[in-house]
Design an enzyme around this catalytic site. Structure first.
Site, PDB file in Angstrom:
ATOM      1  N   GLU A   1      42.203  42.988  35.124  1.00 16.44           N
ATOM      2  CA  GLU A   1      43.332  43.027  34.206  1.00 16.44           C
ATOM      3  C   GLU A   1      42.983  42.537  32.806  1.00 16.44           C
ATOM      4  OE1 GLU A   1      46.258  40.795  36.383  1.00 16.44           O
ATOM      5  OE2 GLU A   1      47.035  42.591  37.376  1.00 16.44           O
TER       6      GLU A   1
ATOM      7  N   GLU B   1      31.276  36.923  54.357  1.00 13.92           N
ATOM      8  CA  GLU B   1      31.687  35.637  53.811  1.00 13.92           C
ATOM      9  C   GLU B   1      30.823  34.478  54.298  1.00 13.92           C
ATOM     10  OE1 GLU B   1      35.040  33.438  56.262  1.00 13.92           O
ATOM     11  OE2 GLU B   1      35.774  35.355  55.538  1.00 13.92           O
TER      12      GLU B   1
END
Length: 308
Positions: free
Chosen positions: A92, A123
């Site tokens: 963004e 992860e």
């Protein structure tokens, strides 16, 4: 049961974000409205948890802005929800602040495919985080933010450890106190949001807290870098009709000029909002506006007070 599994289960049992809440054991028997009220009540505690960490957040932002001002990048790394939130925040920044996509980057364990589908085992790898950072050539001017609700995710911890060894600024954002992630980072931010509505579902309060903090890190850093004028997004990139209309509104709010002057200034500035505002407020031509902004390193307020 393997020893590693037993150790992990014991670790999770110590985490506030994983705690079981017996008072919610029959939540599925409530009406939808009652569940919604309960969930909304839970969410109201998140801003207070963030508020308790504001001094730590501010210190991390000041350090980040200092490095970005000399050409560094802001890099988010996380797994699962934490990784997705980092990618979201980074994506963004170009339309909001006219940053290059390489300036703010979000990396998720397992790569882009992990945005929509879990990548098993990603992860758990510190080495994967190190490789991801090496691919970007992380260095002393960069800021690396490891994000993990538990504060124990190896990918996030590995990212911070590797980045710190490379001389980068490191920030560890977690939702448990005394986390390994915060301990590994130069700046530890621990927003303790407590047990979740659904046991261990850290996309809920913990995810909300992480979103709020990442919003602060990117937004306030960009304010410090001169990407705004007051609370106006003067570096907005007008890449669609809505943003073109927003650009004109921003110039109008900043200058109070009539529409025809705004159009002329934007045309002269080749659509650059910040330049158009300077043309109108300082009564200079486009070349002078561009030079002043370059000399002030993009800070419109400083360019307005320049005399040459």
């Amino acid at each position: 049961m393997s020893t590693a599994y037993s150790e992990l289960r014991a670790q999770l049992a110590t985490l506030t974000t994983e705690a079981y809440r017996p008072e919610l054991a029959e939540i599925d028997r409530l009406s939808t409205l009652e569940i919604a009220r309960t969930m909304n009540g839970e969410d109201q505690s998140v801003p207070a948890a963030v508020a308790r960490q504001l001094p730590a957040i501010a210190a991390a932002i000041d350090a980040t802005a200092e490095r970005m001002a000399r050409g560094g990048r802001l890099l988010y790394l996380g797994a699962g929800t934490a990784g997705r939130l980092g990618v979201l925040d980074a994506s963004e920044c170009p339309p909001t602040f006219n940053t290059d996509p390489s300036e703010v980057v979000g990396l998720i364990a397992g790569g882009p495919a992990a945005m929509v589908r879990a990548v098993e085992g990603a992860e758990d790898s510190k080495e994967l985080a190190a490789a991801d950072l090496d691919a970007l050539g992380v260095g002393p001017d960069d800021t690396v933010v490891g994000v993990s609700a538990s504060g124990r995710t190896p990918y996030a911890i590995g990212a911070v450890e590797h980045a710190r060894a490379a001389g980068a600024l490191t920030i560890g954002l977690s939702c448990n106190a005394d986390s390994a992630l915060a301990a590994a980072a130069e700046h530890g931010i621990e927003v303790v949001t407590g047990p979740e509505l659904l046991t261990g579902s850290t996309r809920l309060k913990a995810g909300t807290a992480q979103k709020l903090v990442l919003n602060m890190i990117s937004t306030i850093t960009m304010i410090r870098l001169g990407k705004t004028y007051g609370n106006l997004m003067v570096d907005v990139r007008a890449s669609n009709e809505k943003l073109q209309a927003r650009s004109r509104r921003i110039v109008a709010l900043a200058t109070g000029a009539p529409d025809e002057q705004i159009e002329a200034a934007l045309t002269a500035a080749e659509g650059e909002v910040k330049n158009a505002i300077l043309i109108l407020l300082a009564d200079v031509d486009a070349a002078t506006a561009a030079r002043r902004l370059q000399d002030s390193r993009g800070h419109l307020r400083a360019a307005l007070h320049a005399t040459t």
